[in-house]
Each structure stands twice: as C-alpha cells, then as structure tokens.
Design a protein around this motif. Structure first.
Motif, short mmCIF file in Angstrom:
data_model
loop_
_atom_site.label_atom_id
_atom_site.label_comp_id
_atom_site.label_asym_id
_atom_site.label_seq_id
_atom_site.Cartn_x
_atom_site.Cartn_y
_atom_site.Cartn_z
N ARG A 190 28.21 50.45 40.12
CA ARG A 190 28.07 49.77 38.83
C ARG A 190 29.41 49.17 38.42
N ALA A 191 29.35 48.11 37.63
CA ALA A 191 30.57 47.46 37.15
C ALA A 191 31.13 48.26 35.97
N PHE A 192 32.45 48.32 35.90
CA PHE A 192 33.12 48.92 34.76
C PHE A 192 34.39 48.14 34.48
N ILE A 193 34.94 48.31 33.30
CA ILE A 193 36.11 47.56 32.88
C ILE A 193 37.30 48.51 32.82
N ALA A 194 38.41 48.09 33.43
CA ALA A 194 39.67 48.83 33.36
C ALA A 194 40.61 48.06 32.45
N PHE A 195 41.07 48.72 31.39
CA PHE A 195 41.94 48.07 30.42
C PHE A 195 43.40 48.22 30.79
N GLU A 196 44.20 47.30 30.31
CA GLU A 196 45.65 47.30 30.57
C GLU A 196 46.26 48.62 30.10
N GLY A 197 47.11 49.19 30.94
CA GLY A 197 47.77 50.44 30.60
C GLY A 197 47.16 51.64 31.29
N THR A 198 45.99 51.48 31.88
CA THR A 198 45.37 52.59 32.61
C THR A 198 45.78 52.54 34.07
N SER A 199 45.64 53.67 34.75
CA SER A 199 46.03 53.72 36.16
C SER A 199 45.10 52.84 37.01
N ALA A 200 43.83 52.77 36.65
CA ALA A 200 42.89 51.93 37.41
C ALA A 200 43.29 50.45 37.30
N GLN A 202 37.43 43.59 35.50
CA GLN A 202 36.12 44.18 35.77
C GLN A 202 36.10 44.58 37.24
N LEU A 203 35.76 45.84 37.49
CA LEU A 203 35.75 46.39 38.85
C LEU A 203 34.37 46.95 39.16
N ILE A 204 34.09 47.13 40.43
CA ILE A 204 32.85 47.74 40.88
C ILE A 204 33.17 49.16 41.35
N CYS A 205 32.44 50.13 40.83
CA CYS A 205 32.64 51.52 41.20
C CYS A 205 32.16 51.72 42.64
N GLY A 240 40.83 47.33 46.78
CA GLY A 240 40.81 48.78 46.93
C GLY A 240 39.49 49.38 46.47
N MET A 241 39.38 50.70 46.64
CA MET A 241 38.19 51.43 46.19
C MET A 241 38.50 52.04 44.83
N TYR A 242 37.66 51.75 43.84
CA TYR A 242 37.87 52.22 42.49
C TYR A 242 36.64 52.97 42.01
N TYR A 243 36.85 53.93 41.13
CA TYR A 243 35.76 54.75 40.62
C TYR A 243 35.74 54.71 39.10
N CYS A 244 34.54 54.71 38.53
CA CYS A 244 34.40 54.78 37.09
C CYS A 244 34.75 56.21 36.64
N GLU A 245 34.84 56.42 35.35
CA GLU A 245 35.23 57.73 34.82
C GLU A 245 34.24 58.82 35.21
#
Length: 67
Positions: free
Chosen positions: A19-29, A11-14, A39-44
């Motif tokens: 807002r919180a979002f979930i990055a699943f295994e296999g995705t670049s995020a 679970q990451l924060i955009c 790091g800095m992460y962004y939702c879709e």
C-alpha cells in the motif's frame, strides 16, 4: 498517523503490504527515500510487526538456548 500539512513529503510503496504511504520530511523513511529511491520501505504498521516478530524470535532463542 498525524496529519502534517507543512513541509516536504514523498509517497512510497510499502514492501510488506504493497500500500502507498507518505513519509514526511524529518523522518528516517524520508531521509532514506531521498538517498535511495529504489530501496525497500515499510509503513508504520508493517515496521511494527517486523520489530515485534524479531523480539519474539530473540526471546524464543534466549529461552530455549539455541543459536
């Protein structure tokens, strides 16, 4: 977003909308989050808006001839 019940996720924060979002295994995020948790992460949605704005800026530069 497609629901995936199997596999690992984080679970990451955009950084854009906070807002919180979930990055699943296999995705670049997910891969980036495993390497650098702070790091800095962004939702879709935010990632799409950033890419769209970058394309528009490039188009404007090409049309006006400015660097």
């Amino acid at each position: 977003m497609q629901e995936q019940s199997k596999g690992f996720h984080v679970q990451l924060i955009c950084h854009g909308c906070k807002r919180a979002f979930i990055a699943f295994e296999g995705t670049s995020a997910y891969d980036r989050a495993k390497r650098n948790r702070n790091g800095m992460y962004y939702c879709e949605d935010c990632k799409y808006r950033i890419e769209l704005e970058a394309r528009l800026q490039l188009g404007r530069r090409l049309l006006t001839g400015r660097d």
